[in-house]
Write a protein that holds these residues in place. Structure first.
Motif, PDB file in Angstrom:
ATOM      1  N   THR A 304      89.730  36.254  99.496  1.00 16.24           N
ATOM      2  CA  THR A 304      89.561  34.856  99.911  1.00 16.24           C
ATOM      3  C   THR A 304      90.569  34.558 101.018  1.00 16.24           C
ATOM      4  N   VAL A 305      90.181  34.969 102.222  1.00 18.93           N
ATOM      5  CA  VAL A 305      91.035  34.789 103.406  1.00 18.93           C
ATOM      6  C   VAL A 305      90.617  33.496 104.104  1.00 18.93           C
ATOM      7  N   CYS A 306      91.602  32.732 104.598  1.00 17.69           N
ATOM      8  CA  CYS A 306      91.257  31.552 105.408  1.00 17.69           C
ATOM      9  C   CYS A 306      92.287  31.370 106.521  1.00 17.69           C
ATOM     10  N   SER A 307      91.894  30.637 107.568  1.00 13.11           N
ATOM     11  CA  SER A 307      92.817  30.353 108.668  1.00 13.11           C
ATOM     12  C   SER A 307      93.151  28.867 108.674  1.00 13.11           C
ATOM     13  N   VAL A 308      94.364  28.535 109.139  1.00 11.42           N
ATOM     14  CA  VAL A 308      94.812  27.134 109.242  1.00 11.42           C
ATOM     15  C   VAL A 308      95.417  26.960 110.632  1.00 11.42           C
ATOM     16  N   ASP A 309      94.799  26.086 111.428  1.00 13.09           N
ATOM     17  CA  ASP A 309      95.182  25.946 112.841  1.00 13.09           C
ATOM     18  C   ASP A 309      95.105  24.491 113.293  1.00 13.09           C
ATOM     19  N   PRO A 310      95.568  24.204 114.526  1.00 13.99           N
ATOM     20  CA  PRO A 310      95.398  22.849 115.062  1.00 13.99           C
ATOM     21  C   PRO A 310      93.914  22.552 115.280  1.00 13.99           C
ATOM     22  N   PRO A 311      93.524  21.266 115.351  1.00 15.10           N
ATOM     23  CA  PRO A 311      92.112  20.939 115.601  1.00 15.10           C
ATOM     24  C   PRO A 311      91.649  21.481 116.949  1.00 15.10           C
ATOM     25  N   GLY A 312      90.409  21.963 116.982  1.00 14.44           N
ATOM     26  CA  GLY A 312      89.831  22.449 118.246  1.00 14.44           C
ATOM     27  C   GLY A 312      90.251  23.848 118.640  1.00 14.44           C
ATOM     28  N   CYS A 313      91.001  24.533 117.773  1.00 11.93           N
ATOM     29  CA  CYS A 313      91.475  25.885 118.098  1.00 11.93           C
ATOM     30  C   CYS A 313      90.319  26.878 118.022  1.00 11.93           C
ATOM     31  N   THR A 314      90.102  27.627 119.105  1.00 13.56           N
ATOM     32  CA  THR A 314      89.026  28.636 119.101  1.00 13.56           C
ATOM     33  C   THR A 314      89.584  30.060 119.156  1.00 13.56           C
ATOM     34  N   ASP A 315      90.856  30.208 119.592  1.00  8.31           N
ATOM     35  CA  ASP A 315      91.458  31.553 119.644  1.00  8.31           C
ATOM     36  C   ASP A 315      92.326  31.740 118.395  1.00  8.31           C
ATOM     37  N   ILE A 316      91.642  32.014 117.270  1.00  3.87           N
ATOM     38  CA  ILE A 316      92.329  32.088 115.965  1.00  3.87           C
ATOM     39  C   ILE A 316      92.917  33.484 115.777  1.00  3.87           C
ATOM     40  N   ASP A 317      94.256  33.569 115.846  1.00  2.00           N
ATOM     41  CA  ASP A 317      94.976  34.847 115.755  1.00  2.00           C
ATOM     42  C   ASP A 317      95.182  35.311 114.324  1.00  2.00           C
ATOM     43  N   ASP A 318      95.402  34.342 113.426  1.00  2.00           N
ATOM     44  CA  ASP A 318      95.925  34.716 112.104  1.00  2.00           C
ATOM     45  C   ASP A 318      95.159  34.059 110.969  1.00  2.00           C
ATOM     46  N   ALA A 319      95.141  34.740 109.836  1.00  2.00           N
ATOM     47  CA  ALA A 319      94.534  34.201 108.610  1.00  2.00           C
ATOM     48  C   ALA A 319      95.382  34.690 107.436  1.00  2.00           C
ATOM     49  N   LEU A 320      95.230  34.010 106.286  1.00  2.00           N
ATOM     50  CA  LEU A 320      96.095  34.278 105.139  1.00  2.00           C
ATOM     51  C   LEU A 320      95.287  34.413 103.845  1.00  2.00           C
ATOM     52  N   HIS A 321      95.865  35.089 102.872  1.00  2.00           N
ATOM     53  CA  HIS A 321      95.295  35.044 101.521  1.00  2.00           C
ATOM     54  C   HIS A 321      96.421  35.148 100.498  1.00  2.00           C
ATOM     55  N   CYS A 322      96.158  34.642  99.308  1.00  2.00           N
ATOM     56  CA  CYS A 322      97.106  34.739  98.203  1.00  2.00           C
ATOM     57  C   CYS A 322      96.298  34.873  96.915  1.00  2.00           C
ATOM     58  N   ARG A 323      96.622  35.856  96.092  1.00  2.00           N
ATOM     59  CA  ARG A 323      95.905  36.010  94.801  1.00  2.00           C
ATOM     60  C   ARG A 323      96.867  36.538  93.743  1.00  2.00           C
ATOM     61  N   ASP A 324      96.550  36.222  92.508  1.00  2.00           N
ATOM     62  CA  ASP A 324      97.385  36.672  91.384  1.00  2.00           C
ATOM     63  C   ASP A 324      97.119  38.150  91.099  1.00  2.00           C
ATOM     64  N   LEU A 325      98.177  38.881  90.735  1.00  2.00           N
ATOM     65  CA  LEU A 325      98.073  40.290  90.348  1.00  2.00           C
ATOM     66  C   LEU A 325      98.195  40.392  88.824  1.00  2.00           C
ATOM     67  N   PRO A 326      97.627  41.441  88.232  1.00  2.00           N
ATOM     68  CA  PRO A 326      97.676  41.588  86.759  1.00  2.00           C
ATOM     69  C   PRO A 326      99.089  41.575  86.199  1.00  2.00           C
ATOM     70  N   ASN A 327     100.103  42.036  86.991  1.00  2.00           N
ATOM     71  CA  ASN A 327     101.475  42.108  86.457  1.00  2.00           C
ATOM     72  C   ASN A 327     102.225  40.779  86.562  1.00  2.00           C
ATOM     73  N   GLY A 328     101.531  39.706  86.964  1.00  2.00           N
ATOM     74  CA  GLY A 328     102.175  38.392  87.049  1.00  2.00           C
ATOM     75  C   GLY A 328     102.724  38.053  88.424  1.00  2.00           C
ATOM     76  N   ASN A 329     102.817  39.054  89.299  1.00  2.00           N
ATOM     77  CA  ASN A 329     103.241  38.794  90.681  1.00  2.00           C
ATOM     78  C   ASN A 329     102.048  38.299  91.490  1.00  2.00           C
ATOM     79  N   GLN A 330     102.308  38.002  92.746  1.00  2.00           N
ATOM     80  CA  GLN A 330     101.227  37.584  93.634  1.00  2.00           C
ATOM     81  C   GLN A 330     101.145  38.499  94.844  1.00  2.00           C
ATOM     82  N   GLU A 331      99.913  38.651  95.315  1.00  2.00           N
ATOM     83  CA  GLU A 331      99.695  39.412  96.549  1.00  2.00           C
ATOM     84  C   GLU A 331      99.441  38.406  97.660  1.00  2.00           C
TER      85      GLU A 331
END
Length: 781
Positions: A304-331
């Motif tokens: 579940t990757v998504c990008s967060v940018d200023p309004p009207g941005c078309t040159d999107i360089d980066d995207a992020l994801h965060c999910r829980d791991l079985p050992n209690g940590n996060q990826e």
């Protein structure tokens, strides 16, 4: 004797007018002038070969290069870059580069000491004896118009007005020779001669740091009101101004396209269309990810990757994801557009991107570093399409500590392209619990811990007023102007981009200690903090500047009851004290520290669509993890260092161009608004003016306490505080004032925002009706 006729030949306008008042026949000295019928041809022949110029020597002779070289060798002279002042045309600084990062600044004052040097020339300077050292002038002084070939006593007297305390004096010198001219064609406008049918005119450059230039042209009437380009040919020692020639016309002054062209040319921003040679290296459309691509990449399309940018941005360089791991940590993953997959080393597209160095964002216009097919399409990490990425993935525990880091070339499919506001609303809305929102909440929680830890280490949180325009979709004129509001999600994205940049910097340095492209931010020298210390002292505070941590803690503690904006003003001042962050090659330097981020190592990895530095970092990282092969230039520290020099130059000029674009659109905004009354705060105090910041618009302007149409009031300036007393009113840094803001269009070349004081009332500078030129400018619009 009564038949004797006296004829005066002169180039001195004053003498000519006096002679004509006495009834004498007068002529200017030009090329052969057949209208002088009263004097036989052979008697005027000695005057006709060249125009007669003043024989008075205004400037010292430049020393020959051989003398300069031996003087530099013996230490008699220093060489450095000449930088003219924007605020005072009789003052400049020469930056003398020493060993490593050591450099000294030599102050130059007065026309004779400036000795015909032009901004950015490489010059030789002689340091004057200690008893002749002076302090920088506190006067805002601009060359307001053509002058005779002389330096007036008033001009030189203005310079003697700096602070007199020994502590304020700086190493002072004079220019003895020019090592290398840095002349280029300059944009500006023609200042027409008052003499009818004259062919010699003064050209006024758009950049106030460049002197006016004399040119010879018979097209003056046509060129009046045009933006033109002029090149300097030379600067004789008997001439107040250099000589030059007309190069080309750019269009009508005030036209938006023309003004943008001037802005780009003046800041040396490459903005021509991409050539066919460059475009030939674009992938053929339709483009799809192939099985060969998938075979060498990690498939992360399920995340579940998504990008967060200023309004009207078309040159999107980066995207992020965060999910829980079985050992209690996060990826947590930062996924960056894999631009280096499309731009291969050494081809025409690569060379063009390396030269441009960066994408330049003007108000309402973007000048791409790479062709649009890549920047806004194939490399842009838009939602619901498969894209190639370079991913930095961490396993992070509950305390936001990194357990494990890995880097991989990947394929992603972003689930949402959000604005900062949209992402913030998802996080805040308790009813939203989809995977994207959960991912954002996890990222936001960890980002807050990361930021707190960074600040505890001494990272600085500074401030500079950033302006956002709302542009009319049809006319492209600004219809609203406001300072940018930052949300939690801005900080969230920033924290993970910083973390990715630091992680990648360490990896490429560990693998390639001699040729890693890194970014450092030098600590400012103590003298840089003078103005900040004086500002704090005026409110009975002390700012500790011996380390970034001490500075950060002092800024956090600096509060004034009933004055919530004080802390922001102090941070704005602190920003002005900082050095420029720069790219460098690890094998050519020993100091890697990033002062502002309090990080021992740093680079740029997260924006390869708009920064060429990041493309090089991607290539280094790809070689480090065995995902791509190397090539000779990548491992050549001297070539990397030369590349860094160009990137630093392009980055700096892009910043200046962006500021100039904001300034121009601010003028357009106030042109359509007429006169506004606004509250502001004094940011700086000068000998004859105050510089006021208007928080509502993030706008700075100068209020002068000298009025050409009225007698000047008595001004008492105290450099140590600093404060200025006018008509019984004392003006200090951070004082609240009320001003009128209007566009002064009386000078088409240098239209500017004019501020006049409303409160407190100072009668000698009270606002008057706009000048006729201002009214006309509004009618002409």
């Amino acid at each position: 004797m009564s038949r004797l006729k006296v004829v005066l030949l002169t180039n001195d306008r004053g003498n000519k007018e006096k002679a004509e008042e006495s009834g004498l026949l007068t002529y200017r000295c030009k090329k052969q002038d057949t209208s002088v019928t009263s004097v036989p041809q052979d008697e005027t022949a000695v005057l006709t070969s060249n125009e007669i110029t003043s024989s008075k020597v205004l400037f010292p002779e430049h020393l020959p290069l051989s003398r300069i070289q031996s003087g530099i060798k013996s230490g008699t002279f220093q060489q450095g870059t000449f930088r003219a002042s924007r605020d005072n045309y009789l003052e400049a600084t020469v930056f003398v580069h020493g060993e490593g990062d050591d450099s000294t600044e030599v102050l130059i004052q007065g026309l004779q000491n400036l000795n015909r040097a032009v901004h950015q020339d490489l010059v030789a300077v002689e340091i004057l004896p200690l008893n002749q050292w002076v302090a920088p002038s506190s006067v805002v002084l601009q060359d307001e118009g053509p002058k005779e070939d002389d330096v007036t006593e008033e001009e030189e007297a203005e310079l003697k007005s700096g602070p007199s305390g020994a502590a304020s004096r700086k190493p002072t010198g004079r220019v003895v020779g020019i090592i290398k001219r840095n002349w280029r064609p300059f944009c500006g406008m023609l200042f027409l001669s008052q003499i009818k049918e004259a062919t010699r005119h003064l050209f006024t450059p758009a950049d106030r740091r460049i002197p006016r230039i004399r040119i010879e042209t018979r097209q003056a009437a046509t060129l009046a009101g045009q933006r033109i380009m002029v090149a300097i040919d030379g600067w004789p020692k008997h001439s107040r101004y250099p000589n030059g020639h007309f190069v080309r016309s750019l269009g009508s002054a005030g036209d938006k396209e023309t003004e943008t062209e001037v802005l780009l040319l003046e800041h040396d921003v490459p903005h021509q269309d991409f050539s066919q040679a460059v475009l030939s290296f674009l992938p053929k459309m339709p483009w799809n990810i192939t099985e060969e691509d998938m075979a060498v990449r990690e498939d992360l399309r399920n995340l579940t990757v998504c990008s967060v940018d200023p309004p009207g941005c078309t040159d999107i360089d980066d995207a992020l994801h965060c999910r829980d791991l079985p050992n209690g940590n996060q990826e947590v993953g930062v996924h960056i557009a894999d631009v280096s997959h499309f731009i291969r080393p050494g081809n025409a597209m690569d060379l063009e991107a390396a030269n441009r160095g960066t994408t330049v964002y003007l108000t309402g216009r973007r000048i791409d570093m790479v062709p649009e097919l890549l920047s806004s399409n194939l490399c842009s990490l838009r939602s619901s399409v498969e894209r190639l990425a370079f991913s930095c993935i961490w396993e992070i525990n509950d305390k936001a500590e990194i357990v494990k880091t890995r880097f991989t070339k990947s394929v992603i499919n972003s689930k949402a392209s959000l604005t900062y506001a949209e992402a913030q609303m998802r996080i805040d809305d308790a009813n939203m619990n989809d995977d994207t929102t959960k991912s954002l909440r996890g990222l936001n929680r960890l980002a807050k811990i990361l930021k707190k830890r960074r600040i505890e280490k001494g990272a600085l949180t500074l401030s500079s007023p950033e302006v956002r325009f709302h542009i009319d979709s049809e006319t492209h004129d600004p219809i609203d102007l406001q300072t940018k509001e930052l949300k939690e999600t801005n900080s969230m994205v920033e924290e993970f981009m910083l973390l990715a940049n630091i992680s990648v910097a360490q990896k490429i340095y560990d693998e390639f200690s001699e040729c890693a492209l890194l970014r450092k931010h030098p600590a400012p020298p103590p003298s840089n903090y003078d103005i900040l210390n004086k500002a704090a002292k005026s409110k009975d505070m002390v700012i500790h500047t011996d380390s970034a941590k001490a500075l950060a803690d002092s800024l956090d503690a600096a509060q004034v009851d009933g004055f919530p904006y004080f802390n922001t003003l102090l941070r704005i001042l602190a920003t002005r004290c900082m050095m420029q962050a720069v790219y460098f090659c690890s094998g050519m330097d020993s100091d890697f520290h990033h002062y502002g981020l309090a990080s021992p190592i740093y680079t740029h990895f997260t924006s390869p669509i708009r920064r060429y530095s990041d493309i090089i970092v991607h290539r280094l990282l790809a070689v480090a993890i065995g995902a791509d092969s190397t090539y000779p230039d990548l491992m050549d520290k001297h070539k990397q260092s030369a590349l860094c020099n160009n990137l630093n130059y392009r980055h700096k000029m892009a910043q200046y161009a962006q500021r100039a674009s904001v300034a121009y659109h601010t003028q357009l905004f106030f042109k359509s608004r007429g006169i506004l009354n606004e509250e502001g705060f004094i940011l700086f105090v000068r000998k004859n003016a105050i510089i006021v910041l208007i928080p509502k618009f993030g706008l700075e302007g100068t209020v002068f306490f000298e009025n050409k149409d009225k007698p000047s009031p008595k001004l008492i300036f105290n450099e140590e505080v600093p404060s200025l007393t006018v008509e019984g009113h004392s003006f200090n840094m951070f004082d609240k004032v009320k001003v009128t803001i209007s566009l002064d269009a009386s000078n088409v070349q240098h239209q500017k925002i004019r501020m006049s004081l409303v409160e407190p009332v100072v009668l000698s500078v009270a606002p008057s009706e706009p000048e006729p030129e201002v009214k006309r400018a509004k009618l002409d619009r």
